[in-house]
Scaffold this active site. Structure first.
Site, PDB file in Angstrom:
ATOM      1  N   ASP A 216       0.870  -1.174   0.000  1.00 57.98           N
ATOM      2  CA  ASP A 216       0.000   0.000   0.000  1.00 57.98           C
ATOM      3  C   ASP A 216       0.907   1.222   0.000  1.00 57.98           C
ATOM      4  O   ASP A 216       2.138   1.090  -0.115  1.00 57.98           O
ATOM      5  CB  ASP A 216      -0.953  -0.007   1.214  1.00 57.98           C
ATOM      6  CG  ASP A 216      -2.294   0.644   0.880  1.00 57.98           C
ATOM      7  OD1 ASP A 216      -2.284   1.832   0.514  1.00 57.98           O
ATOM      8  OD2 ASP A 216      -3.334  -0.031   0.964  1.00 57.98           O
ATOM      9  N   HIS A 276      -2.771   3.347  -4.538  1.00 61.41           N
ATOM     10  CA  HIS A 276      -2.214   2.839  -3.273  1.00 61.41           C
ATOM     11  C   HIS A 276      -0.843   2.189  -3.494  1.00 61.41           C
ATOM     12  O   HIS A 276      -0.555   1.119  -2.969  1.00 61.41           O
ATOM     13  CB  HIS A 276      -3.176   1.826  -2.632  1.00 61.41           C
ATOM     14  CG  HIS A 276      -4.378   2.463  -2.003  1.00 61.41           C
ATOM     15  ND1 HIS A 276      -4.312   3.186  -0.834  1.00 61.41           N
ATOM     16  CD2 HIS A 276      -5.676   2.503  -2.387  1.00 61.41           C
ATOM     17  CE1 HIS A 276      -5.519   3.639  -0.521  1.00 61.41           C
ATOM     18  NE2 HIS A 276      -6.366   3.250  -1.447  1.00 61.41           N
ATOM     19  N   GLU A 340      -9.537   3.086  -5.358  1.00 56.45           N
ATOM     20  CA  GLU A 340      -9.138   4.463  -5.059  1.00 56.45           C
ATOM     21  C   GLU A 340      -7.908   4.910  -5.849  1.00 56.45           C
ATOM     22  O   GLU A 340      -6.859   5.175  -5.271  1.00 56.45           O
ATOM     23  CB  GLU A 340      -8.878   4.587  -3.549  1.00 56.45           C
ATOM     24  CG  GLU A 340     -10.134   4.306  -2.737  1.00 56.45           C
ATOM     25  CD  GLU A 340      -9.935   4.409  -1.234  1.00 56.45           C
ATOM     26  OE1 GLU A 340     -10.890   4.788  -0.549  1.00 56.45           O
ATOM     27  OE2 GLU A 340      -8.832   4.096  -0.738  1.00 56.45           O
ATOM     28  N   TRP A 406     -17.103  -3.490  -1.848  1.00 53.64           N
ATOM     29  CA  TRP A 406     -16.879  -2.864  -0.544  1.00 53.64           C
ATOM     30  C   TRP A 406     -17.709  -1.600  -0.359  1.00 53.64           C
ATOM     31  O   TRP A 406     -18.212  -1.334   0.699  1.00 53.64           O
ATOM     32  CB  TRP A 406     -15.384  -2.606  -0.293  1.00 53.64           C
ATOM     33  CG  TRP A 406     -14.746  -1.526  -1.118  1.00 53.64           C
ATOM     34  CD1 TRP A 406     -14.340  -1.620  -2.413  1.00 53.64           C
ATOM     35  CD2 TRP A 406     -14.419  -0.197  -0.699  1.00 53.64           C
ATOM     36  NE1 TRP A 406     -13.794  -0.435  -2.827  1.00 53.64           N
ATOM     37  CE2 TRP A 406     -13.821   0.460  -1.787  1.00 53.64           C
ATOM     38  CE3 TRP A 406     -14.564   0.506   0.504  1.00 53.64           C
ATOM     39  CZ2 TRP A 406     -13.372   1.778  -1.727  1.00 53.64           C
ATOM     40  CZ3 TRP A 406     -14.115   1.829   0.576  1.00 53.64           C
ATOM     41  CH2 TRP A 406     -13.529   2.446  -0.542  1.00 53.64           C
ATOM     42  N   TYR A 431     -16.622  -3.918   7.780  1.00 53.72           N
ATOM     43  CA  TYR A 431     -15.350  -3.208   7.943  1.00 53.72           C
ATOM     44  C   TYR A 431     -14.906  -3.203   9.411  1.00 53.72           C
ATOM     45  O   TYR A 431     -15.363  -2.399  10.202  1.00 53.72           O
ATOM     46  CB  TYR A 431     -15.460  -1.800   7.349  1.00 53.72           C
ATOM     47  CG  TYR A 431     -14.874  -1.775   5.956  1.00 53.72           C
ATOM     48  CD1 TYR A 431     -15.177  -2.801   5.064  1.00 53.72           C
ATOM     49  CD2 TYR A 431     -13.976  -0.792   5.536  1.00 53.72           C
ATOM     50  CE1 TYR A 431     -14.613  -2.836   3.792  1.00 53.72           C
ATOM     51  CE2 TYR A 431     -13.414  -0.824   4.266  1.00 53.72           C
ATOM     52  CZ  TYR A 431     -13.740  -1.852   3.412  1.00 53.72           C
ATOM     53  OH  TYR A 431     -13.178  -1.896   2.164  1.00 53.72           O
ATOM     54  N   PHE A 432     -14.008  -4.104   9.708  1.00 55.07           N
ATOM     55  CA  PHE A 432     -13.598  -4.271  11.097  1.00 55.07           C
ATOM     56  C   PHE A 432     -12.611  -3.200  11.566  1.00 55.07           C
ATOM     57  O   PHE A 432     -12.192  -3.218  12.719  1.00 55.07           O
ATOM     58  CB  PHE A 432     -13.014  -5.676  11.311  1.00 55.07           C
ATOM     59  CG  PHE A 432     -14.042  -6.784  11.330  1.00 55.07           C
ATOM     60  CD1 PHE A 432     -15.389  -6.524  11.109  1.00 55.07           C
ATOM     61  CD2 PHE A 432     -13.660  -8.096  11.583  1.00 55.07           C
ATOM     62  CE1 PHE A 432     -16.337  -7.548  11.141  1.00 55.07           C
ATOM     63  CE2 PHE A 432     -14.595  -9.124  11.618  1.00 55.07           C
ATOM     64  CZ  PHE A 432     -15.941  -8.850  11.382  1.00 55.07           C
ATOM     65  N   TRP A 480      -8.511  -3.049   7.930  1.00 57.50           N
ATOM     66  CA  TRP A 480      -7.506  -2.042   7.590  1.00 57.50           C
ATOM     67  C   TRP A 480      -6.853  -1.576   8.872  1.00 57.50           C
ATOM     68  O   TRP A 480      -7.514  -1.549   9.925  1.00 57.50           O
ATOM     69  CB  TRP A 480      -8.163  -0.876   6.844  1.00 57.50           C
ATOM     70  CG  TRP A 480      -8.828  -1.299   5.580  1.00 57.50           C
ATOM     71  CD1 TRP A 480     -10.149  -1.513   5.374  1.00 57.50           C
ATOM     72  CD2 TRP A 480      -8.185  -1.600   4.332  1.00 57.50           C
ATOM     73  NE1 TRP A 480     -10.377  -1.925   4.084  1.00 57.50           N
ATOM     74  CE2 TRP A 480      -9.185  -1.981   3.417  1.00 57.50           C
ATOM     75  CE3 TRP A 480      -6.858  -1.585   3.889  1.00 57.50           C
ATOM     76  CZ2 TRP A 480      -8.902  -2.340   2.089  1.00 57.50           C
ATOM     77  CZ3 TRP A 480      -6.581  -1.932   2.577  1.00 57.50           C
ATOM     78  CH2 TRP A 480      -7.590  -2.307   1.698  1.00 57.50           C
ATOM     79  N   GLU A 482      -4.809   1.387   9.535  1.00 59.06           N
ATOM     80  CA  GLU A 482      -4.271   2.734   9.796  1.00 59.06           C
ATOM     81  C   GLU A 482      -4.274   3.016  11.295  1.00 59.06           C
ATOM     82  O   GLU A 482      -3.347   3.597  11.837  1.00 59.06           O
ATOM     83  CB  GLU A 482      -5.136   3.806   9.109  1.00 59.06           C
ATOM     84  CG  GLU A 482      -5.028   3.852   7.601  1.00 59.06           C
ATOM     85  CD  GLU A 482      -6.156   3.074   6.933  1.00 59.06           C
ATOM     86  OE1 GLU A 482      -6.584   2.033   7.482  1.00 59.06           O
ATOM     87  OE2 GLU A 482      -6.605   3.495   5.842  1.00 59.06           O
TER      88      GLU A 482
HETATM   89  C1  TNX Z   1     -10.736   2.312   1.940  1.00 60.51           C
HETATM   90  S1  TNX Z   1     -11.523  -0.454   1.070  1.00 60.51           S
HETATM   91  C2  TNX Z   1      -9.651   1.641   1.451  1.00 60.51           C
HETATM   92  C3  TNX Z   1      -8.462   1.445   2.294  1.00 60.51           C
HETATM   93  C4  TNX Z   1      -8.589   2.140   3.618  1.00 60.51           C
HETATM   94  C5  TNX Z   1      -9.996   1.955   4.153  1.00 60.51           C
HETATM   95  C6  TNX Z   1     -10.230   2.527   5.507  1.00 60.51           C
HETATM   96  C7  TNX Z   1     -10.490  -0.079   0.048  1.00 60.51           C
HETATM   97  C8  TNX Z   1     -10.507  -0.921  -1.096  1.00 60.51           C
HETATM   98  N1  TNX Z   1      -9.675   0.972   0.254  1.00 60.51           N
HETATM   99  O1  TNX Z   1      -7.303   1.857   1.617  1.00 60.51           O
HETATM  100  O2  TNX Z   1      -7.659   1.610   4.477  1.00 60.51           O
HETATM  101  O3  TNX Z   1     -10.910   2.529   3.251  1.00 60.51           O
HETATM  102  O4  TNX Z   1     -11.470   2.147   6.010  1.00 60.51           O
END
Ligand code: TNX
Length: 552
Positions: A216, A276, A340, A406, A431-432, A480, A482
């Site tokens: 990422d 990413h 994204e 998602w 989304y955990f 995720w 972060e």
């Molecule tokens: C979206 S879900 C993202 C991640 C982030 C997350 C945070 C997805 C395919 N991309 O890069 O970490 O939201 O909730």
């Protein structure tokens, strides 16, 4: 097995193989004890008596496969630690009826139980688990673990009371074949031993996919021999003035894959592209349009700089990386991210614009689709199937791509209409990384995702037609990280995984959340015994959850 039990088992099996919609609710007629299993088995019926473990307990397992052997080892380790008596494993089937034994058998079973189904019969003589395939034996062993009292999960012996299980029969098989959890090891590096522990937890709840998010913006975590800077440079970022990060060697990855295999867990690596990708771009700036990213970012969010879709050298890089990934990971599936990806640079990049022209594409969305389709062909050459986040729908989807839904309901619907296969992970239910209860430390845009909402999810989302249901492989809970470095992962994962596992494993039909909560209470005792630091909010604030949102 006595004739009465045999007849009963056969009739239960007949019930178990009729279509899920026709199945009656699981029968749990209480005798003197009751057991609590998560995810809820298809059928559970108490019979008379109980099985009490005696010191010379033996486990029989003839099947030599790593999964069947791991099932036996798991039970032996747990029972030995709790009782203080080493439980011997015999690599054979007993010649005649034995007492005080656990038998794990792949012979004379009903094929209708499928690749992961099993039966367990507990009598005063012992336990007999049967499964057509070794994976079923592993799930039988995981169920047997939950039939014993919670002390079984203690790391060492504390009490003197004997271990026992009420006599019963279980027939069980999963609803979905894809039962996954994703762990983001880029935003925070997770140690290999922790990954083993995470896999143990997944197997405990009969999950069978470990989606390993390895790259990422904030870190590249997998050794790629051809591009050493990816991990020499791209695996590290500055945090509080210190070099922070880590990576997995290919040998580490092989250990993780082997460990997962014994637990019937497939490992699906994710190598993000074209977005990413800042850690890769910082390592090899030529991968971007304008070579303007030189550091691995240490802030969160969506980075503007993505891989250039005009340069052939970018495709050469991806081909080489994916060749190593394909050789390393034996599973059929590789995830290429695809989410994204802001198109700002592509709009301004002469090479990207040239590609749009030369390929006769309409716009940057079609350029993304060109990128993804080209990558899918690379994977196909290695015999791999491609999974991507739902944005791979933009600009045109190849008919063979697997879409991980998602966030974009319209892409989910479109993919299903197209006949593409789909893995469901909607933010609203799965989304955990989101908080379970209002948490001032979490960003405001994160929804609240309580256990009750996870439990209300159905991967066959409203509007999916009966003839389209087979396209829904199952679901995955993305974690995720972060805001979840390694010590916080258990807190994010549990107890929500208990609910999610039941959504994916247990029969379709009306769900009884109160019954689930009773079993969850019993499960908390097991997690306590394991020393797992789950989120205590559900337990402490039960009944105060926000209502679940609509499915779409
Ligand atoms: C979206 S879900 C993202 C991640 C982030 C997350 C945070 C997805 C395919 N991309 O890069 O970490 O939201 O909730």
């Amino acid at each position: 097995m006595g004739i009465r039990k045999l007849i009963m088992t056969t009739s239960l099996l007949a019930m178990a193989v009729i279509s899920p919609a026709q199945q009656p609710a699981p029968q749990e007629t209480k005798m003197d004890h009751s057991v609590s299993v998560i995810p809820q088995p298809l059928l559970l019926e108490y019979t008379d008596g109980e099985f009490v473990v005696e010191p010379d307990l033996k486990i029989f397992v003839k099947d030599k496969s790593p999964v069947a052997q791991a099932a036996a080892q798991l039970l032996s380790d747990k029972i030995s630690a709790t009782t203080g008596h080493a439980v011997k494993i015999e690599h054979s089937e007993p010649k005649k009826e034995v007492r005080n034994a656990i038998q794990l058998l792949t012979s004379s079973t009903d094929a209708a139980l499928g690749d992961e189904g099993y039966t367990v019969s507990v009598t005063s003589n012992g336990i007999i688990a049967r499964a057509p395939k070794p994976a079923g034996l592993l799930y039988a062993a995981e169920t047997i673990r939950q039939l014993f009292p919670p002390e079984l999960e203690l790391k060492s012996r504390t009490g003197t009371s004997p271990l026992s299980i009420p006599a019963l029969t279980i027939i069980d098989k999963p609803r979905f074949s894809w039962r996954g959890c994703m762990l983001d090891c880029s935003r925070h590096f997770m140690e290999k031993d922790f990954i083993f522990h995470y896999l143990d937890i997944l197997a405990y709840y009969k999950m069978n996919v470990f989606h390993w998010h390895l790259t990422d913006d904030q870190g590249w975590r997998l050794e790629i021999k051809k591009y050493p800077r990816l991990t020499e440079f791209g695996a590290w970022r500055q945090e509080d003035g210190k070099r922070y990060g880590g990576f997995y060697t290919q040998e580490d990855a092989k250990e993780v894959i082997a460990y997962a295999k014994k637990l019937n867990i497939r490992v699906v690596p994710e190598i993000e592209m074209p977005g990413h990708s800042s850690a890769a771009i910082a390592s090899y700036p030529y991968l971007s349009c304008f070579e303007n990213v030189k550091e691995v970012p240490s802030q969160w969010g969506i980075e503007r700089t993505i891989m250039c879709a005009g340069k052939e050298s970018v495709f050469e890089f991806e081909e080489n990386v994916l060749a190593e990934v394909a050789a390393l990971f034996p599973d059929d599936y590789v995830h290429i991210g695809g989410d994204e990806a802001p198109k700002n640079n592509w709009k301004e990049c002469p090479k990207c614009q040239e590609r749009i022209k030369s390929e006769g594409l309409k716009d940057e969305n079609e350029l993304q689709s060109y990128f993804i389709k080209r990558i899918e062909k690379v994977l196909a050459k290695h015999g791999k199937k491609m999974i991507g986040w739902d944005e791979i729908y933009e600009g045109g989807l190849s008919p063979t791509a697997i879409v991980q839904y998602w966030n974009h309901d319209q892409y989910f619907r479109g993919a299903i209409e197209n006949g593409n296969r789909v893995i469901t992970s909607p933010t609203k239910f799965a989304y955990f990384d989101y908080p379970e209860f209002p948490d001032p430390e979490k960003p405001k845009w994160m929804r609240i995702l309580p256990v009750s909402t996870v439990y209300s999810f159905d991967p066959i989302i409203e509007g999916v037609q009966p003839w389209q249901e087979h396209l829904v492989l199952g679901g995955e809970a993305p974690l995720w990280t972060e805001r979840a470095p390694q010590p916080r992962v258990e807190h994010q994962l549990l107890p929500r995984l208990t609910a999610f596992s039941e959504v994916l494993w247990s029969r379709r039909g009306p769900k009884d959340y109160n019954d689930f909560l009773k079993r969850l209470d019993a499960n908390y005792l097991r997690l306590d015994a394991m020393g797992i630091k789950y989120n205590p909010h559900e337990k402490e604030n039960r009944g105060k959850e926000q209502p679940a949102p609509a499915q779409q």
